[in-house]
Motif scaffolding. Structure first.
Motif, PDB file in Angstrom:
ATOM      1  N   ALA A 197       0.795  -1.403   0.139  1.00  0.00           N
ATOM      2  CA  ALA A 197      -0.039  -0.062  -0.058  1.00  0.00           C
ATOM      3  C   ALA A 197       0.852   1.371   0.196  1.00  0.00           C
ATOM      4  CB  ALA A 197      -0.916  -0.023   1.080  1.00  0.00           C
ATOM      5  N   PHE A 198       1.760   1.232   0.863  1.00  0.00           N
ATOM      6  CA  PHE A 198       2.888   2.370   0.851  1.00  0.00           C
ATOM      7  C   PHE A 198       3.531   2.550  -0.492  1.00  0.00           C
ATOM      8  CE2 PHE A 198       3.024   2.239   5.657  1.00  0.00           C
ATOM      9  CZ  PHE A 198       2.777   3.446   5.808  1.00  0.00           C
ATOM     10  N   ALA A 199       4.015   1.621  -1.094  1.00  0.00           N
ATOM     11  CA  ALA A 199       4.540   1.510  -2.566  1.00  0.00           C
ATOM     12  C   ALA A 199       3.632   2.243  -3.553  1.00  0.00           C
ATOM     13  CB  ALA A 199       5.087   0.197  -2.957  1.00  0.00           C
ATOM     14  N   ARG A 200       2.325   1.904  -3.324  1.00  0.00           N
ATOM     15  CA  ARG A 200       1.284   2.287  -4.395  1.00  0.00           C
ATOM     16  C   ARG A 200       1.195   3.734  -4.357  1.00  0.00           C
ATOM     17  NH1 ARG A 200      -2.865  -0.282  -7.116  1.00  0.00           N
ATOM     18  NH2 ARG A 200      -1.754  -2.059  -6.942  1.00  0.00           N
ATOM     19  N   LEU A 201       1.343   4.509  -3.134  1.00  0.00           N
ATOM     20  CA  LEU A 201       1.423   5.928  -2.978  1.00  0.00           C
ATOM     21  C   LEU A 201       2.448   6.432  -3.977  1.00  0.00           C
ATOM     22  CD1 LEU A 201       1.104   6.533   0.858  1.00  0.00           C
ATOM     23  CD2 LEU A 201      -0.712   6.476  -0.939  1.00  0.00           C
ATOM     24  N   TYR A 202       3.528   5.843  -4.081  1.00  0.00           N
ATOM     25  CA  TYR A 202       4.458   6.351  -5.019  1.00  0.00           C
ATOM     26  C   TYR A 202       4.705   5.610  -6.343  1.00  0.00           C
ATOM     27  CZ  TYR A 202       6.307   7.710  -0.420  1.00  0.00           C
ATOM     28  OH  TYR A 202       6.481   8.454   0.739  1.00  0.00           O
ATOM     29  N   ILE A 226       4.349   2.573  -7.181  1.00  0.00           N
ATOM     30  CA  ILE A 226       4.895   1.319  -7.383  1.00  0.00           C
ATOM     31  C   ILE A 226       4.106  -0.011  -7.336  1.00  0.00           C
ATOM     32  CG2 ILE A 226       7.164   0.047  -6.486  1.00  0.00           C
ATOM     33  CD1 ILE A 226       8.224   2.596  -5.465  1.00  0.00           C
ATOM     34  N   GLU A 227       4.171  -1.097  -7.913  1.00  0.00           N
ATOM     35  CA  GLU A 227       3.039  -2.201  -7.832  1.00  0.00           C
ATOM     36  C   GLU A 227       4.306  -3.255  -7.534  1.00  0.00           C
ATOM     37  OE1 GLU A 227      -0.438  -3.292  -9.649  1.00  0.00           O
ATOM     38  OE2 GLU A 227       0.911  -4.002 -11.059  1.00  0.00           O
ATOM     39  N   LEU A 228       4.091  -3.945  -6.447  1.00  0.00           N
ATOM     40  CA  LEU A 228       5.233  -4.781  -6.037  1.00  0.00           C
ATOM     41  C   LEU A 228       4.448  -6.245  -6.240  1.00  0.00           C
ATOM     42  CD1 LEU A 228       6.201  -3.482  -2.750  1.00  0.00           C
ATOM     43  CD2 LEU A 228       7.534  -3.385  -4.960  1.00  0.00           C
ATOM     44  N   ASP A 229       5.008  -7.213  -7.057  1.00  0.00           N
ATOM     45  CA  ASP A 229       4.760  -8.514  -7.066  1.00  0.00           C
ATOM     46  C   ASP A 229       5.633  -9.351  -6.116  1.00  0.00           C
ATOM     47  OD1 ASP A 229       3.930 -10.992  -7.582  1.00  0.00           O
ATOM     48  OD2 ASP A 229       4.727 -11.004  -9.758  1.00  0.00           O
ATOM     49  N   VAL A 268      11.658   2.231  -2.870  1.00  0.00           N
ATOM     50  CA  VAL A 268      11.672   3.724  -3.577  1.00  0.00           C
ATOM     51  C   VAL A 268      12.857   4.070  -4.467  1.00  0.00           C
ATOM     52  CG1 VAL A 268      11.582   6.094  -2.892  1.00  0.00           C
ATOM     53  CG2 VAL A 268       9.744   4.602  -2.033  1.00  0.00           C
ATOM     54  N   PRO A 269      14.143   4.036  -3.601  1.00  0.00           N
ATOM     55  CA  PRO A 269      15.209   4.245  -4.713  1.00  0.00           C
ATOM     56  C   PRO A 269      15.419   3.184  -5.697  1.00  0.00           C
ATOM     57  CG  PRO A 269      15.931   3.836  -2.379  1.00  0.00           C
ATOM     58  CD  PRO A 269      14.596   4.119  -2.320  1.00  0.00           C
ATOM     59  N   LEU A 270      15.061   1.846  -5.272  1.00  0.00           N
ATOM     60  CA  LEU A 270      15.145   0.751  -6.126  1.00  0.00           C
ATOM     61  C   LEU A 270      14.205   0.904  -7.574  1.00  0.00           C
ATOM     62  CD1 LEU A 270      15.978  -2.185  -3.857  1.00  0.00           C
ATOM     63  CD2 LEU A 270      17.702  -1.218  -5.522  1.00  0.00           C
ATOM     64  N   PHE A 287      13.971  10.467  -0.311  1.00  0.00           N
ATOM     65  CA  PHE A 287      15.519  11.203  -0.449  1.00  0.00           C
ATOM     66  C   PHE A 287      16.440  10.047  -0.303  1.00  0.00           C
ATOM     67  CE2 PHE A 287      12.419  14.552   1.361  1.00  0.00           C
ATOM     68  CZ  PHE A 287      12.586  15.313   0.121  1.00  0.00           C
ATOM     69  N   GLU A 288      16.017   8.736  -0.022  1.00  0.00           N
ATOM     70  CA  GLU A 288      16.892   7.978   0.098  1.00  0.00           C
ATOM     71  C   GLU A 288      17.878   7.476  -1.011  1.00  0.00           C
ATOM     72  OE1 GLU A 288      17.885   6.403   2.872  1.00  0.00           O
ATOM     73  OE2 GLU A 288      16.122   6.748   4.126  1.00  0.00           O
ATOM     74  N   ARG A 289      18.981   7.465  -0.694  1.00  0.00           N
ATOM     75  CA  ARG A 289      19.685   7.038  -1.965  1.00  0.00           C
ATOM     76  C   ARG A 289      20.805   5.774  -1.630  1.00  0.00           C
ATOM     77  NH1 ARG A 289      17.124  10.307  -3.631  1.00  0.00           N
ATOM     78  NH2 ARG A 289      17.767  12.349  -4.826  1.00  0.00           N
TER      79      ARG A 289
END
Lengths: 77, 624
Positions: B84-89, B91-94, B265-267, B422-424
């Motif tokens: 759900a958090f990834a979806r905000l950005y 990103i869809e995770l399988d 997020v960075p990946l 901002f993660e790198r």
């Protein structure tokens, strides 16, 4: 219909991908297919958070129907 | 803690989400989803968002990632939250999860589900008690002289599995380190022994970190620090561990998900390149236009200290390579006077790559900042104390990441520091120098307007190009460019560092980067090309360039180098796809502008070809 029943139906519906309208007090692990053992753990975690209660393992085992859950959240031990 | 009955605020936001869903109002849905996850981070909220929140926005394409978990315990409850958090950005995770405590077999067996699934990211999540039971259940007492060997042994059990894993697949591996117990088994005596439990676990973790530091594509998730941050007592649910192998308390699941997200997020290439900041009551307390230079609050004493802490957090992002911009409703002269003349300020005008200090709508200003800095609008984050401004930006520009701030300024710096955008995973020399590049670019633009013909302008830049191979020094920058470049990118294929390394080893592939220097300085590596030979045809798999050098014929120099490589390999034809995305319009004419002919077109894009027996591409004479 009690507020707790509605909330429990809502929880079961979103966690286990079933239409809320098809759920009744007698819906249980036998009638909801995604309500398996991992589902039971997710359900207990969700109830603990949503109702701010702590559920004993012995109680958790018995939460196998909507009726049983409603009874618990209305009268938390 | 949530009360028995939902708060009115939560009920209202839930209702607003449902309305937005019915009206297909994506911007409002996204805004409500963010609030729901912060107010009620439960599995139910997560499931609802995963099911209903759209992945794409008008100016933000979705990203899909395959993620595998190798684990010793029940990680499942945190996964809906992570998704759900990834979806905000966007990103869809399988996600696929291995069997309990079967990670060794899953890694060693080449026909296991893991390699079949071909994940891009692998989380290796095992608890201290499962990796090193003797370290967890017994009292540890090791003589000083035996410690090094014993620590190396424990660490290498884990690291040799990771080595095996990385030989077999190109996924980025995130390795959880060992968490400390709540109380050491020997009690106070633990610290009175040769080396006790706590010190031993620290030593093993240090080994894991050192090993990850020397490997591309392997990162440590500091699980021990994560449990400590939230308190080990609160973190642990012994009952669920003993009944379901689920060790984490219900209200801490959200923290695990957020920790995973810092890597995801960075990946996924969804990090912000720019932070746009408001000034009044954000960078300092008070309103400069009303309170004046000496009236605003900034400095070591409270309340100025809260704003100083935020400035420090922003400066840390600047050092990571995040570009800063000002987006403020103010008189520019007043605002600049404060930034220049208040001695306590940490941030000065030189730190900001772009400024929009005026009375125009902030959404409009953010669009202009994106254009000026040559970044997509979805690469911008925005911080503002005023919830009305934040809401306005969220609804007008849903692609912008709006950092939510608490009402109390003492919480500002923590809110900014905790954002995953901002993660790198690595910082390149280019990242550190980025702020400087932009001020140099401003000078270049001035030169452009004063120069005569375009060719005169190119000559006046005194450009030198150098083609570089993939080496330990260039690898992270080259992989990073494939992940971050959106506009001048023909195919928008994303490669992790480990994937790039596997191409280097493959003789069919030729990879290079281009480094451009000019009279203003070193631009660093600004372009990347990946080529693959197929018989007498050389296929351009990846061709991309940073916007920093747009409009300077650098692409011609790159294609001329491709031409050279092709002839050396005996190729007769160059072929490359242009795959259109929402962002790469600026790249659309690169192939046609260099004599390529359209050979094929399908729903994905156009295949361009150049017959090397008839045509060639030469390096512009102004690029040495």
């Amino acid at each position: 219909m009690s507020d707790s029943l509605n909330r429990v139906k809502q929880i079961i519906s979103t966690l286990f991908n079933v239409e809320e309208e098809t759920l009744t007090e007698s819906s249980s692990t036998a009638t909801v297919s995604e309500w398996d053992s991992m589902g039971q753990l997710m359900l207990v975690l969700e109830l603990e958070q949503q109702f701010d209660i702590s559920i004993e393992p012995e109680t958790a085992e018995k939460l196998t129907s909507i009726a049983a859950i409603v009874k618990l959240v209305d009268n938390p031990a | 803690m949530m009360a028995m009955n939902e708060t009115t605020e939560l009920t209202e936001i839930k209702a607003a989400y449902v309305t937005a869903l019915a009206e297909k109002d994506t911007a409002s849905m996204l805004s409500c989803a963010g609030k729901l996850l912060s107010l009620a981070p439960t599995l139910g909220t997560a499931q609802q968002i995963i099911k209903t929140l759209p992945l794409e926005l008008p100016k933000r394409a979705g990203v899909k990632l395959r993620v595998a978990f190798l684990r010793s315990y029940t990680v499942e409850p945190s996964i809906p939250l992570l998704k759900a958090f990834a979806r905000l950005y966007g990103i869809e995770l399988d996600v696929k999860v291995g069997e309990f405590n079967s990670y060794a077999q899953e890694i060693i067996d080449p026909s296991s589900w893991l390699y079949e699934f071909d994940p891009q990211v692998i989380f290796f999540a095992a608890l201290t008690r499962d990796i090193a039971p003797s370290l967890w259940y017994g009292a540890v007492d090791i003589a000083e002289q035996d410690v090094d060997g014993a620590v190396a042994n424990t660490a290498s059990q884990l690291l040799s599995l990771v080595d095996r894993l990385r030989e077999r697949c190109n996924a980025t591996v995130i390795l959880q380190n060992l968490e400390q117990p709540i109380v050491e088994n020997a009690g106070l005596l633990d610290s009175r022994r040769g080396v006790g439990q706590a010190e031993y676990i620290r030593a093993v973790n240090r080994k894991l970190s050192l090993s990850a530091m020397s490997q591309d594509g392997l990162y440590v998730l500091d699980y021990d620090a994560l449990t400590a941050r939230h308190g080990r007592e609160r973190w642990t649910d012994e009952k669920k561990w003993l009944t379901s192998r689920s060790p984490i308390a219900a209200d801490c699941l959200v923290f695990v998900a957020q920790e995973y997200l810092r890597f995801i997020v960075p990946l996924a290439g969804r990090q912000s390149k720019v932070l746009a900041v408001d000034l009044d009551n954000t960078l300092w307390g008070g309103v400069i236009g009303e309170d004046g230079l000496n009236g605003i609050k900034i400095g070591p004493e409270y309340p100025g200290a809260a704003y100083l802490a935020l400035q420090r957090a922003i400066l840390d992002l600047y050092d990571r390579g995040v570009l800063l911009a000002i987006c403020s409703k103010n008189n520019e002269a007043d605002a600049l006077e404060a930034l220049e003349n208040r001695p306590e300020m940490l941030l000065r005008p030189k730190h900001f790559a772009a400024r929009r200090i005026n009375w125009i709508d902030k959404a409009q200003n953010l669009k202009e900042i994106a254009a000026e800095l040559n970044v997509g609008i979805d690469s911008i984050s925005f911080i503002d104390d005023n919830p009305v401004e934040r809401q306005r930006v969220k609804l007008e520009l849903p692609e912008v990441t709006v950092i939510e701030l608490p009402t109390d300024p003492t919480g500002y710096s923590a809110a900014l520091r905790s954002s995953p955008v901002f993660e790198r995973l690595s910082v390149t020399a280019e990242d550190r120098e980025r702020g400087r590049y932009y001020s140099e670019q401003r000078e270049r633009k001035q030169l452009e307007s004063s120069a005569g013909s375009l060719e005169d302008f190119y000559r006046s830049l005194e450009m030198t190009a150098e083609f570089v191979d993939v080496t330990p020094e260039t690898l992270s920058r080259i992989a990073q460019l494939t992940q971050k470049t959106n506009q001048l990118n023909m195919t928008t294929k994303r490669y992790s560092e480990s994937e790039v390394l596997s191409l280097v080893d493959d003789p069919a592939w030729s990879l290079f980067g281009i480094r451009v220097l000019d009279k203003f300085g070193d631009n660093g590596i600004v372009g990347v090309v990946f080529l693959k030979a197929f018989g007498d045809e050389l296929h351009i798999d990846t061709f991309l360039m940073s916007c920093r050098v747009i409009g300077r014929t650098v692409e011609t120099a790159m294609l001329a180098h491709v031409d050279e490589i092709a002839r050396k390999l005996g190729a007769k034809k160059l072929a490359g796809w242009f795959l259109p995305t929402k962002k790469n319009e600026p790249a659309v004419k690169i192939y046609s502008g260099h004599g390529f002919n359209a050979a094929k077109e399908d729903e994905n894009g156009i295949l361009w070809e150049l017959d090397l027996t008839e045509k060639s591409i030469v390096r512009p004479e102004w690029i040495a």
